[in-house]
Write a protein that holds these residues in place. Structure first.
Motif, PDB file in Angstrom:
ATOM      1  N   SER A 120     -20.892   1.238   1.741  1.00 17.67           N
ATOM      2  CA  SER A 120     -21.207   2.635   1.428  1.00 17.67           C
ATOM      3  C   SER A 120     -22.580   2.756   0.781  1.00 17.67           C
ATOM      4  O   SER A 120     -23.323   3.706   1.051  1.00 17.67           O
ATOM      5  N   VAL A 174      -3.318   5.967   1.520  1.00 19.18           N
ATOM      6  CA  VAL A 174      -4.346   5.652   2.509  1.00 19.18           C
ATOM      7  C   VAL A 174      -5.518   4.947   1.855  1.00 19.18           C
ATOM      8  O   VAL A 174      -6.112   4.021   2.425  1.00 19.18           O
ATOM      9  N   ARG A 175      -5.860   5.339   0.616  1.00 21.30           N
ATOM     10  CA  ARG A 175      -6.967   4.696  -0.090  1.00 21.30           C
ATOM     11  C   ARG A 175      -6.691   3.205  -0.301  1.00 21.30           C
ATOM     12  O   ARG A 175      -7.565   2.357  -0.105  1.00 21.30           O
ATOM     13  N   GLU A 176      -5.455   2.877  -0.707  1.00 23.15           N
ATOM     14  CA  GLU A 176      -5.103   1.465  -0.871  1.00 23.15           C
ATOM     15  C   GLU A 176      -5.180   0.723   0.458  1.00 23.15           C
ATOM     16  O   GLU A 176      -5.699  -0.396   0.540  1.00 23.15           O
ATOM     17  N   PHE A 177      -4.649   1.353   1.491  1.00 25.23           N
ATOM     18  CA  PHE A 177      -4.669   0.729   2.820  1.00 25.23           C
ATOM     19  C   PHE A 177      -6.099   0.437   3.266  1.00 25.23           C
ATOM     20  O   PHE A 177      -6.388  -0.639   3.787  1.00 25.23           O
ATOM     21  N   ASN A 178      -7.005   1.385   3.039  1.00 24.83           N
ATOM     22  CA  ASN A 178      -8.393   1.187   3.435  1.00 24.83           C
ATOM     23  C   ASN A 178      -9.050   0.059   2.655  1.00 24.83           C
ATOM     24  O   ASN A 178      -9.850  -0.710   3.208  1.00 24.83           O
ATOM     25  N   ARG A 179      -8.733  -0.056   1.364  1.00 23.45           N
ATOM     26  CA  ARG A 179      -9.290  -1.154   0.565  1.00 23.45           C
ATOM     27  C   ARG A 179      -8.875  -2.507   1.146  1.00 23.45           C
ATOM     28  O   ARG A 179      -9.692  -3.431   1.239  1.00 23.45           O
ATOM     29  N   CYS A 180      -7.628  -2.608   1.519  1.00 23.04           N
ATOM     30  CA  CYS A 180      -7.126  -3.880   2.053  1.00 23.04           C
ATOM     31  C   CYS A 180      -7.641  -4.132   3.462  1.00 23.04           C
ATOM     32  O   CYS A 180      -8.022  -5.253   3.804  1.00 23.04           O
ATOM     33  N   LEU A 181      -7.662  -3.081   4.280  1.00 25.84           N
ATOM     34  CA  LEU A 181      -8.104  -3.219   5.662  1.00 25.84           C
ATOM     35  C   LEU A 181      -9.563  -3.666   5.737  1.00 25.84           C
ATOM     36  O   LEU A 181      -9.944  -4.442   6.619  1.00 25.84           O
ATOM     37  N   LYS A 182     -10.373  -3.208   4.759  1.00 26.12           N
ATOM     38  CA  LYS A 182     -11.804  -3.487   4.775  1.00 26.12           C
ATOM     39  C   LYS A 182     -12.181  -4.660   3.861  1.00 26.12           C
ATOM     40  O   LYS A 182     -13.310  -4.736   3.378  1.00 26.12           O
ATOM     41  N   CYS A 206       0.840  -1.197   0.000  1.00 26.89           N
ATOM     42  CA  CYS A 206       0.000   0.000   0.000  1.00 26.89           C
ATOM     43  C   CYS A 206       0.876   1.248   0.000  1.00 26.89           C
ATOM     44  O   CYS A 206       1.722   1.415   0.877  1.00 26.89           O
ATOM     45  N   LYS A 264     -16.101  -4.294   3.441  1.00 25.46           N
ATOM     46  CA  LYS A 264     -16.590  -3.413   2.382  1.00 25.46           C
ATOM     47  C   LYS A 264     -17.704  -4.061   1.578  1.00 25.46           C
ATOM     48  O   LYS A 264     -18.730  -3.447   1.277  1.00 25.46           O
TER      49      LYS A 264
END
Length: 244
Positions: free
Chosen positions: A220, A12-20, A9, A24
Motif C-alpha cells: 500500500s 474480511v480484514r483478517e482474511f485479507n491479512r492472511c491471504l496477503k 478469520c 503485503k
C-alpha cells in the motif's frame, strides 16, 4: 521453509491479512527468511493477529522463542487462536501489554473493536480530550520497557526485533536502550518509519552502532509513493543491522 499456515478469520480484514502474507510486505518476509535461525529469539512488536509471528516461529523452532506483543484486545484474542491452531504454544509467548519508554499505565484508544484492525494508540491525558466514535473505547493499559522485562528475566534477549505499531516506534526503542548497549544487543531490527520520528529513529539506532541496511515499502505504501516525492513521508520499513 515450506509448510501449512493456519489462521482463524472472523472478518474480511483478517482474511485479507492472511491471504496477503507474502504480498503485503515482501521485504519483511525476505528479512525473516534470511535472518531467523533455529534457536533464536524474535520480538514481534505490534503482532496484530499473528501473521508474521507464525511465519517467524516456524523459522526459530526448534529451540527458539517468539514474543508477540499486541495490546489490542480483539487482535490479541485472535493472535492466541492462531498460535494454538498452528500448535506453536511452546514457541510463541503472547503478551497483551504495551511496550513503551516507561513502566506504568497509559490510556489506549481503540480505533476499532474488530480483529485485524490497526492504528489504535496509547496516549496521555483525560478521556475528554478525545472524541470517540460509537464503536471506539479507551482502555487503561499496562506499559513496560523492554529493558525492564529483560532485567526481571521475564523474557530472553532477542536476536531480531520487528516494531510496527503505527507511530510509537521511537518510544519503544528508547525503552530498550540498555539492551542496545549490551553484549546481548539484537543482530537486526526492522522498524516502521513514520513522520515525525523517522530521522530520530535512524539517528538513535546509528548512535547505538546500527547501520541502516535497507528500506522497503509495504504494497500500500508503494502505491502511495507514486503521489509523494519523499518515501519517508509515505511510511516504510527500515532494516538495521548491528555494526561490528
Amino acid at each position: 521453509q515450506a509448510g501449512v499456515y493456519r489462521f482463524r478469520c472472523g472478518t474480511v480484514r483478517e482474511f485479507n491479512r492472511c491471504l496477503k502474507l507474502y504480498a503485503k510486505e515482501p521485504g519483511t518476509i525476505e528479512w525473516i527468511e534470511s535472518e531467523m535461525k533455529p534457536g533464536q529469539v524474535f520480538f514481534d512488536v505490534g503482532a496484530n493477529i499473528g501473521v508474521y509471528t507464525i511465519f517467524a516461529a516456524r523459522r526459530v523452532a526448534p529451540g527458539g522463542k517468539v514474543y508477540a506483543f499486541e495490546p489490542h484486545g480483539p487482535n490479541f484474542s485472535r493472535l492466541s487462536d492462531n498460535i494454538t491452531i498452528n500448535r506453536l504454544q511452546d514457541v510463541v509467548v503472547p503478551c497483551s501489554f504495551a511496550l513503551h519508554n516507561s513502566d506504568g499505565y497509559l490510556k489506549f484508544r481503540y480505533r476499532s473493536l474488530n480483529a485485524g484492525t490497526s492504528n489504535s494508540q496509547l496516549f496521555e491525558g483525560s478521556n475528554g480530550e478525545l472524541k470517540l466514535a460509537d464503536d471506539q473505547i479507551v482502555e487503561l493499559k499496562n506499559t513496560v520497557r523492554v529493558d525492564t522485562l529483560i532485567a526481571l528475566r521475564r523474557v530472553a534477549p532477542p536476536q531480531h526485533v520487528k516494531i510496527d505499531i503505527d507511530g510509537d516506534e521511537y518510544l519503544i526503542l528508547q525503552g530498550m536502550t540498555s539492551l542496545l548497549r549490551s553484549s546481548d544487543a539484537p543482530l537486526s531490527i526492522q522498524v516502521e518509519l513514520n513522520e515525525p520520528h523517522s530521522d530520530a529513529i535512524i539517528s538513535f539506532l546509528q548512535d547505538h552502532h546500527y547501520r541502516l541496511e535497507k528500506k522497503h515499502l509495504t504494497r500500500s505504501a508503494a502505491r502511495r509513493l507514486g503521489r509523494s516525492a519523499d518515501p519517508l513521508h509515505t511510511g516504510c520499513n527500515a532494516i538495521f543491522k548491528r555494526s561490528n
